[in-house]
Design an enzyme around this catalytic site. Structure first.
Site, PDB file in Angstrom:
ATOM      1  N   GLU A 174       0.856  -1.190   0.000  1.00  0.00           N
ATOM      2  CA  GLU A 174       0.000   0.000   0.000  1.00  0.00           C
ATOM      3  C   GLU A 174       0.888   1.233   0.000  1.00  0.00           C
ATOM      4  O   GLU A 174       1.635   1.467   0.945  1.00  0.00           O
ATOM      5  CB  GLU A 174      -0.913  -0.016   1.233  1.00  0.00           C
ATOM      6  CG  GLU A 174      -1.749   1.238   1.404  1.00  0.00           C
ATOM      7  CD  GLU A 174      -2.567   1.553   0.174  1.00  0.00           C
ATOM      8  OE1 GLU A 174      -2.203   2.515  -0.546  1.00  0.00           O
ATOM      9  OE2 GLU A 174      -3.550   0.843  -0.081  1.00  0.00           O
ATOM     10  N   ASP A 182      14.817   0.791   1.244  1.00  0.00           N
ATOM     11  CA  ASP A 182      14.100   0.809   2.517  1.00  0.00           C
ATOM     12  C   ASP A 182      15.067   0.609   3.678  1.00  0.00           C
ATOM     13  O   ASP A 182      16.287   0.645   3.510  1.00  0.00           O
ATOM     14  CB  ASP A 182      13.018  -0.283   2.523  1.00  0.00           C
ATOM     15  CG  ASP A 182      11.971  -0.057   1.443  1.00  0.00           C
ATOM     16  OD1 ASP A 182      11.639   1.109   1.181  1.00  0.00           O
ATOM     17  OD2 ASP A 182      11.505  -1.054   0.857  1.00  0.00           O
ATOM     18  N   THR A 185       5.918  -3.723 -15.913  1.00  0.00           N
ATOM     19  CA  THR A 185       4.614  -3.852 -15.284  1.00  0.00           C
ATOM     20  C   THR A 185       4.172  -2.511 -14.721  1.00  0.00           C
ATOM     21  O   THR A 185       4.988  -1.730 -14.241  1.00  0.00           O
ATOM     22  CB  THR A 185       4.645  -4.910 -14.155  1.00  0.00           C
ATOM     23  OG1 THR A 185       3.419  -4.859 -13.422  1.00  0.00           O
ATOM     24  CG2 THR A 185       5.800  -4.678 -13.197  1.00  0.00           C
ATOM     25  N   THR A 245       2.513  -2.007 -12.053  1.00  0.00           N
ATOM     26  CA  THR A 245       2.467  -1.952 -10.592  1.00  0.00           C
ATOM     27  C   THR A 245       3.788  -1.499  -9.981  1.00  0.00           C
ATOM     28  O   THR A 245       3.859  -1.231  -8.801  1.00  0.00           O
ATOM     29  CB  THR A 245       2.087  -3.321  -9.995  1.00  0.00           C
ATOM     30  OG1 THR A 245       3.066  -4.284 -10.381  1.00  0.00           O
ATOM     31  CG2 THR A 245       0.716  -3.752 -10.473  1.00  0.00           C
ATOM     32  N   LYS A 246       4.856  -1.453 -10.784  1.00  0.00           N
ATOM     33  CA  LYS A 246       6.147  -1.004 -10.257  1.00  0.00           C
ATOM     34  C   LYS A 246       6.700   0.073 -11.192  1.00  0.00           C
ATOM     35  O   LYS A 246       7.216  -0.225 -12.263  1.00  0.00           O
ATOM     36  CB  LYS A 246       7.125  -2.182 -10.142  1.00  0.00           C
ATOM     37  CG  LYS A 246       6.715  -3.216  -9.098  1.00  0.00           C
ATOM     38  CD  LYS A 246       7.689  -4.369  -9.026  1.00  0.00           C
ATOM     39  CE  LYS A 246       8.982  -3.989  -8.337  1.00  0.00           C
ATOM     40  NZ  LYS A 246       8.814  -3.680  -6.915  1.00  0.00           N
ATOM     41  N   GLY A 302       5.459  -8.564 -13.959  1.00  0.00           N
ATOM     42  CA  GLY A 302       4.812  -9.003 -15.187  1.00  0.00           C
ATOM     43  C   GLY A 302       4.599 -10.494 -15.283  1.00  0.00           C
ATOM     44  O   GLY A 302       4.376 -11.027 -16.369  1.00  0.00           O
ATOM     45  N   SER A 310      -1.257  -8.422 -10.394  1.00  0.00           N
ATOM     46  CA  SER A 310      -2.433  -8.339 -11.262  1.00  0.00           C
ATOM     47  C   SER A 310      -2.990  -9.709 -11.636  1.00  0.00           C
ATOM     48  O   SER A 310      -4.201  -9.858 -11.834  1.00  0.00           O
ATOM     49  CB  SER A 310      -2.090  -7.568 -12.539  1.00  0.00           C
ATOM     50  OG  SER A 310      -1.606  -6.286 -12.221  1.00  0.00           O
ATOM     51  N   LYS A 335      17.350 -20.002 -35.131  1.00  0.00           N
ATOM     52  CA  LYS A 335      18.185 -20.287 -36.299  1.00  0.00           C
ATOM     53  C   LYS A 335      18.579 -18.992 -36.983  1.00  0.00           C
ATOM     54  O   LYS A 335      17.736 -18.152 -37.304  1.00  0.00           O
ATOM     55  CB  LYS A 335      17.410 -21.155 -37.301  1.00  0.00           C
ATOM     56  CG  LYS A 335      18.197 -21.526 -38.547  1.00  0.00           C
ATOM     57  CD  LYS A 335      17.306 -21.753 -39.762  1.00  0.00           C
ATOM     58  CE  LYS A 335      16.804 -20.469 -40.336  1.00  0.00           C
ATOM     59  NZ  LYS A 335      17.877 -19.644 -40.989  1.00  0.00           N
ATOM     60  N   CYS A 383      15.615 -19.117 -44.917  1.00  0.00           N
ATOM     61  CA  CYS A 383      14.229 -19.114 -44.443  1.00  0.00           C
ATOM     62  C   CYS A 383      13.588 -20.482 -44.614  1.00  0.00           C
ATOM     63  O   CYS A 383      12.870 -20.973 -43.729  1.00  0.00           O
ATOM     64  CB  CYS A 383      13.418 -18.066 -45.194  1.00  0.00           C
ATOM     65  SG  CYS A 383      14.097 -16.392 -45.100  1.00  0.00           S
TER      66      CYS A 383
END
Length: 491
Positions: free
Chosen positions: A6, A55, A100, A102-103, A138, A165, A324, A404
Site C-alpha cells: 500500500e 528501505d 509492469t 504496478t512497479k 509481469g 495483477s 536459427k 528461411c
C-alpha cells in the site's frame, strides 16, 4: 504467502486494512507480510515484511522484528542478491522481470536471462545457495511456466513466483490462484521427454534420421509460416517436397486455431513491422500454450534498431524451441553489443570456429533450447552437445530464401516423434536440406542458381521418397562432427 502493498494510504488507514487482512490470513494459516512498512508490521503483529533496496536495512529490520520474522528482500542484480542472502534474508524477490504498471520505479528490466544469471551467482557459494527465491514483475498465467523453466540452472532454480495483477485483477481470485499453483507445479507444454544427451552419434544418425524423414512424409504435419513476403511461395514448395502441409498466415488472430491442429510455427521476421510483431507475439503465445514447436528466424536482426528491439520483445514474449540464424543474427539474439549487419547478410566473420561454437552452446544453455548458427559449417547445439555440419552447396547462398526455407524444413521435423531428442530432429532437417542441395548441384541440368532451384525441390522430394522405401544411401553423404569446444580450433 500474502504480501500487503500500500503506497498511498495514511498510516492509520494502512494499519486498519492490515489488521482485517491478517485476521483472514491467520485463520487460513498463511503468512502475511507487509511491504516496506516495518512499523505497520509491528503494529499488527504479522509474520514479517518485504523490503526494497531503498528501505530500512535488513539488519535493522531484523533487530526490530526479531529472529522469527520472515524478511524478504528485493534484488535486481547478482550483487544485491548476494548481499541480501549473506545478511540473512529469508527469501529474495528477484526482478523486475518484465515491465509492469504496478512497479513504476524499476531500475531495469532483467528478463529471464537476468534471472538465470542471478540464480547462477547465488548457487556459486554455499553461503548463498540455499536462500529461497521468487521472481516478480509481469508474471502471469501465460508466462510463469516458461520463466520458471528457462531461468533454472543445473544447481539452482526459482522456488516460486510473485504476482499482483494475475490474482487481484482476475474476475475470480480463488480460481486464478488455484490455476497458478497448478501451473508452477508442472512443466510447460513445450517441454518433451526427449532431453537425454546424445550418445553413439553415428549410430543415432543412421537409425533415427530416416525414422524422422519417414514420419514427416507419412503424417504430413502442419507447418505454419509467419514468414517474409519474399519467400512465401518457395517456403510452401519446400514444405510440400519434404512431406509437410504448409500454411502461410501472418494473421495472429488465426494462430490459436492453427496451434490446436498440432503443427509447428516458424516466426521469420524478414519483413517485420509493428503490426507484424504484435501478430508474432500472439501466435507465439498460442503455440506455447499447447506445446507446439516454434522456430525463430531473426532475419537481419542486427541491421536496424527496430529489428534489434523486435528480437528482444520476441525472446521475452515466449519460448522458442529453435533459434536459427547466421552469425550476426545469433550474436544479436545473445544480446552481444556492436553487432551491425548490412541488410540480411551476415558479413565477414572475425570469430574463430571455437568462439562460434562457444556462443551457440552458451545461448542454447541459457535459453534451454536448440540454437543453429548457419554458415559454411553449420553449428547446432542443445547446450550440452554441439554438432558441426559441413554439408550444403554454395548455390544455397545465391538464391533468395534458402535460410528461411531451412527453418520451414526444421519446423516440419520438430512436429513428429515428439518424445525424441529435439537436437537429432533438427539435425535430420539440416541433413535432408543440405544433402538435397549437394545432389541438385551435381545434376547435369543444373548450370547455376536459376536451374538449381527446381532441381533442389526435386531432390528434396526424391530423398523423401527414397527414404520411404528404405533407401537411405543419401545419408552416407552426411558430414557431422561432435564438437569439443576445447579442441574445435584444431578440428
Amino acid at each position: 504467502m500474502v504480501q500487503l502493498r500500500e503506497k498511498t494510504a495514511e498510516t492509520a488507514d494502512f494499519i486498519s486494512i492490515a489488521r482485517k487482512i491478517h485476521v483472514i490470513t491467520k485463520t487460513a494459516g498463511i503468512p502475511l507480510l507487509i511491504n516496506d512498512r516495518i512499523d505497520v508490521a509491528l503494529a499488527i503483529g504479522c509474520e514479517g515484511v518485504h523490503i526494497g533496496q531503498d528501505d530500512m536495512p535488513l539488519s535493522t529490520a531484523r533487530q526490530l522484528l526479531g529472529p522469527e520474522a520472515i524478511i524478504g528482500v528485493t534484488a535486481n542484480s547478482a550483487e544485491e542478491a548476494i548481499t541480501a542472502a549473506k545478511a540473512g534474508a529469508d527469501y529474495l524477490g528477484i526482478g523486475t522481470v518484465f515491465a509492469t504498471l504496478t512497479k513504476e520505479n524499476t531500475k531495469s528490466i532483467i528478463g529471464v536471462s537476468g534471472l538465470r544469471d542471478i540464480l547462477q551467482s547465488l548457487a556459486a557459494s554455499s553461503e548463498t545457495a540455499s536462500v529461497k527465491t521468487v521472481c516478480i514483475g509481469g508474471i502471469n498465467a501465460s508466462n510463469c511456466q516458461r520463466v520458471l523453466y528457462q531461468s533454472a540452472t543445473p544447481s539452482k532454480k526459482l522456488d516460486g513466483v510473485a504476482v499482483v495483477s494475475a490474482i487481484v485483477a482476475a474476475a475470480n481470485a480463488s480460481e486464478a490462484t488455484s490455476s497458478l499453483r497448478k501451473l508452477i507445479a508442472s512443466e510447460p507444454p513445450f517441454v518433451n521427454a526427449g532431453r537425454k544427451r546424445l550418445e553413439q552419434l553415428p549410430k543415432r544418425i543412421e537409425l533415427d534420421v530416416p525414422t524422422h524423414v519417414k514420419a514427416v512424409a507419412e503424417t504430413n504435419p502442419l507447418c505454419h509460416n509467419m514468414t517474409n513476403l519474399v519467400v512465401q511461395n518457395f517456403a510452401a514448395n519446400v514444405a510440400l517436397c519434404v512431406g509437410a502441409s504448409p500454411i502461410m498466415s501472418n494473421n495472429g488472430l488465426e494462430a490459436s486455431d492453427l496451434a490446436n491442429l498440432g503443427g509447428a510455427l516458424v516466426v521469420n521476421m524478414g519483413t517485420v513491422t509493428p503490426e507484424g510483431l504484435s501478430n508474432y507475439l500472439q501466435a507465439l503465445r498460442a503455440y506455447n500454450a499447447v506445446g507446439g514447436p516454434v522456430i525463430l528466424d531473426p532475419v537481419g536482426a542486427g541491421a536496424t534498431q527496430q529489428r534489434r528491439d523486435a528480437v528482444r520483445q520476441l525472446m521475452a514474449g515466449g519460448y522458442f524451441d529453435v533459434i536459427k540464424g547466421n552469425e550476426n543474427e545469433i550474436r544479436t539474439c545473445a544480446g552481444m553489443s556492436g553487432v551491425q549487419q548490412r541488410g540480411v547478410d551476415s558479413g565477414a566473420s572475425t570469430a574463430t570456429m571455437k568462439e562460434k561454437a562457444e556462443l551457440v552452446k552458451t545461448l542454447a544453455a541459457r535459453e534451454r533450447n536448440i540454437v543453429l548458427m548457419t554458415g559454411e559449417v553449420d553449428l547446432v547445439s542443445d547446450g550440452h552437445m554441439t554438432l558441426a555440419v559441413s554439408n550444403g552447396h554454395k548455390y544455397l547462398g545465391n538464391i533468395t530464401g534458402s535460410g528461411c526455407t531451412l527453418g520451414t524444413t526444421i519446423a516440419s521435423f520438430l512436429v513428429v516423434n515428439r518424445e525424441d531428442q529435439k537436437l537429432l530432429k533438427v539435425l535430420a532437417g539440416i541433413l535432408v536440406y543440405e544433402i538435397a542441395a549437394e545432389r541438385a548441384a551435381e545434376r547435369a541440368d543444373v548450370k547455376g542458381p536459376g536451374t538449381f532451384v527446381p532441381a533442389f525441390l526435386d531432390e528434396l522430394y526424391r530423398i523423401r521418397e527414397e527414404t520411404k522405401t528404405g533407401d537411405t544411401e543419401w545419408l552416407t553423404r552426411a558430414r557431422v562432427e561432435s564438437v569439443d569446444a576445447e579442441k574445435i580450433g584444431a578440428t
